[in-house]
Scaffold this motif. Structure first.
Motif, PDB file in Angstrom:
ATOM      1  N   THR A  61      -4.352  -9.737 -12.647  1.00  0.00           N
ATOM      2  CA  THR A  61      -5.050 -10.431 -11.690  1.00  0.00           C
ATOM      3  C   THR A  61      -6.144  -9.771 -11.189  1.00  0.00           C
ATOM      4  OG1 THR A  61      -3.667  -9.468  -9.836  1.00  0.00           O
ATOM      5  CG2 THR A  61      -2.567 -11.140 -10.860  1.00  0.00           C
ATOM      6  N   ILE A  62      -6.916 -10.461 -10.280  1.00  0.00           N
ATOM      7  CA  ILE A  62      -8.152  -9.914  -9.751  1.00  0.00           C
ATOM      8  C   ILE A  62      -8.002  -9.644  -8.397  1.00  0.00           C
ATOM      9  CG2 ILE A  62     -10.594 -10.560  -9.219  1.00  0.00           C
ATOM     10  CD1 ILE A  62     -10.258  -9.695 -12.125  1.00  0.00           C
ATOM     11  N   GLY A  63      -8.171  -8.142  -7.909  1.00  0.00           N
ATOM     12  CA  GLY A  63      -8.099  -7.822  -6.664  1.00  0.00           C
ATOM     13  C   GLY A  63      -9.349  -6.471  -6.524  1.00  0.00           C
ATOM     14  N   VAL A  64      -9.159  -6.187  -5.219  1.00  0.00           N
ATOM     15  CA  VAL A  64     -10.368  -5.160  -4.888  1.00  0.00           C
ATOM     16  C   VAL A  64      -9.635  -3.698  -5.068  1.00  0.00           C
ATOM     17  CG1 VAL A  64     -11.699  -4.126  -3.161  1.00  0.00           C
ATOM     18  CG2 VAL A  64     -11.606  -6.774  -3.535  1.00  0.00           C
ATOM     19  N   VAL A  65     -10.369  -2.811  -5.756  1.00  0.00           N
ATOM     20  CA  VAL A  65      -9.921  -1.424  -5.682  1.00  0.00           C
ATOM     21  C   VAL A  65     -11.085  -0.779  -4.804  1.00  0.00           C
ATOM     22  CG1 VAL A  65      -9.741   0.615  -7.337  1.00  0.00           C
ATOM     23  CG2 VAL A  65      -9.311  -1.748  -8.142  1.00  0.00           C
ATOM     24  N   THR A  66     -10.577   0.279  -4.102  1.00  0.00           N
ATOM     25  CA  THR A  66     -11.425   1.136  -3.052  1.00  0.00           C
ATOM     26  C   THR A  66     -11.437   2.370  -3.780  1.00  0.00           C
ATOM     27  OG1 THR A  66     -10.824  -0.488  -1.369  1.00  0.00           O
ATOM     28  CG2 THR A  66     -12.114   1.702  -0.996  1.00  0.00           C
ATOM     29  N   GLY A  85      -2.205  -4.122  -4.674  1.00  0.00           N
ATOM     30  CA  GLY A  85      -1.472  -4.753  -5.716  1.00  0.00           C
ATOM     31  C   GLY A  85      -0.056  -4.725  -5.307  1.00  0.00           C
ATOM     32  N   LYS A  86       0.787  -4.726  -6.817  1.00  0.00           N
ATOM     33  CA  LYS A  86       2.318  -4.729  -6.526  1.00  0.00           C
ATOM     34  C   LYS A  86       2.795  -3.508  -6.195  1.00  0.00           C
ATOM     35  CE  LYS A  86       3.407  -3.806 -11.337  1.00  0.00           C
ATOM     36  NZ  LYS A  86       3.554  -4.401 -12.880  1.00  0.00           N
ATOM     37  N   GLY A  87       2.357  -2.528  -6.069  1.00  0.00           N
ATOM     38  CA  GLY A  87       3.039  -1.120  -5.705  1.00  0.00           C
ATOM     39  C   GLY A  87       4.010  -0.665  -6.564  1.00  0.00           C
ATOM     40  N   ILE A  88       4.519   0.638  -6.218  1.00  0.00           N
ATOM     41  CA  ILE A  88       5.297   1.395  -7.070  1.00  0.00           C
ATOM     42  C   ILE A  88       6.774   1.428  -6.511  1.00  0.00           C
ATOM     43  CG2 ILE A  88       5.560   3.731  -8.182  1.00  0.00           C
ATOM     44  CD1 ILE A  88       2.559   4.112  -7.946  1.00  0.00           C
ATOM     45  N   PRO A  89       7.624   0.824  -7.256  1.00  0.00           N
ATOM     46  CA  PRO A  89       9.178   0.850  -6.605  1.00  0.00           C
ATOM     47  C   PRO A  89       9.880   2.315  -6.635  1.00  0.00           C
ATOM     48  CG  PRO A  89       9.177  -0.235  -8.579  1.00  0.00           C
ATOM     49  CD  PRO A  89       7.727   0.313  -8.383  1.00  0.00           C
ATOM     50  N   ASP A  90       9.530   3.181  -7.496  1.00  0.00           N
ATOM     51  CA  ASP A  90      10.090   4.634  -7.400  1.00  0.00           C
ATOM     52  C   ASP A  90       9.246   5.556  -7.780  1.00  0.00           C
ATOM     53  OD1 ASP A  90      11.492   6.867  -7.993  1.00  0.00           O
ATOM     54  OD2 ASP A  90      13.071   6.173  -8.945  1.00  0.00           O
ATOM     55  N   ILE A  91       8.373   6.313  -6.617  1.00  0.00           N
ATOM     56  CA  ILE A  91       7.434   7.231  -6.888  1.00  0.00           C
ATOM     57  C   ILE A  91       7.687   8.393  -7.819  1.00  0.00           C
ATOM     58  CG2 ILE A  91       5.684   8.649  -5.996  1.00  0.00           C
ATOM     59  CD1 ILE A  91       5.749   6.212  -3.410  1.00  0.00           C
ATOM     60  N   GLU A  92       8.972   8.832  -7.577  1.00  0.00           N
ATOM     61  CA  GLU A  92       9.348  10.082  -8.415  1.00  0.00           C
ATOM     62  C   GLU A  92       9.389   9.818  -9.891  1.00  0.00           C
ATOM     63  OE1 GLU A  92       9.118  13.331  -7.247  1.00  0.00           O
ATOM     64  OE2 GLU A  92       8.430  12.111  -5.450  1.00  0.00           O
TER      65      GLU A  92
END
Ligand SMILES: Nc1ncnc2c1ncn2[C@@H]1O[C@H](COP(=O)(O)OP(=O)(O)O)[C@@H](O)[C@H]1O
Ligand SMILES: [Mg+2]
Length: 145
Positions: A61-66, A85-92
């Protein structure tokens, strides 16, 4: 820490902007006269974070990156890459070497490992469906000449 300089660029999540981010990062730190390896390490860390925002965060999809960069106390470089965007469910889990959620697309799962290795510190702030922010810092060697 004193802020010597700072910048922010925002661009669409298109693959060609990965190389744009590398050039922008290299250009911004060039007044610090980094060594060749420092320059390569910073460009690589930036492009890993930016490609993650494009490929995983926005996932087609198209979104903005900073991309935000600061120079602190003369020779410390602070870099922040943000997506909504969609995010990370499990960072570790995401940080583990060789872990990737896109094994079918030539992803090596080494992006976070590369960022951690090349920079002095890396922090991940992420929430599902809110987005991801990567903060990295690196102190450049002092030129003694
Ligand atoms: N900005 C992001 N938004 C959502 N998920 C991400 C983001 N960055 C990384 N990830 C997740 O973390 C995993 C590991 O990232 P990384 O170490 O760069 O490996 P790779 O990009 O090769 O998959 C990705 O496969 C993805 O699931
Ligand atoms: Mg990656």
């Amino acid at each position: 820490m004193e802020i010597i300089n700072e910048m922010r660029v925002m661009f669409l999540s298109k693959s060609e902007n990965e190389s744009f981010s590398r050039v922008a990062a290299a250009s911004f730190i060039s007044p610090l006269d980094p060594t060749v390896s420092e320059l390569v390490e910073i460009k690589t860390a930036v492009s890993e974070a930016v490609s993650n925002a494009i490929i995983h965060g926005y996932d087609g999809t198209i979104g903005v990156v900073t991309l935000e960069m600061r120079i602190l106390d003369t020779r410390t470089v602070e870099i922040t890459v943000t997506d909504q965007g969609k995010g990370i469910p499990d960072i570790e889990k995401a940080k583990e070497p060789l872990f990737t959620t896109k094994p079918d697309e030539e992803r090596a799962g080494m992006g976070f490992t590369v960022m951690e290795t090349f920079m002095d510190s890396m922090e991940i702030d992420s929430a599902p469906d809110k987005g991801t922010r990567i903060m990295m810092k690196k102190s450049l060697t002092t030129d003694l000449t």
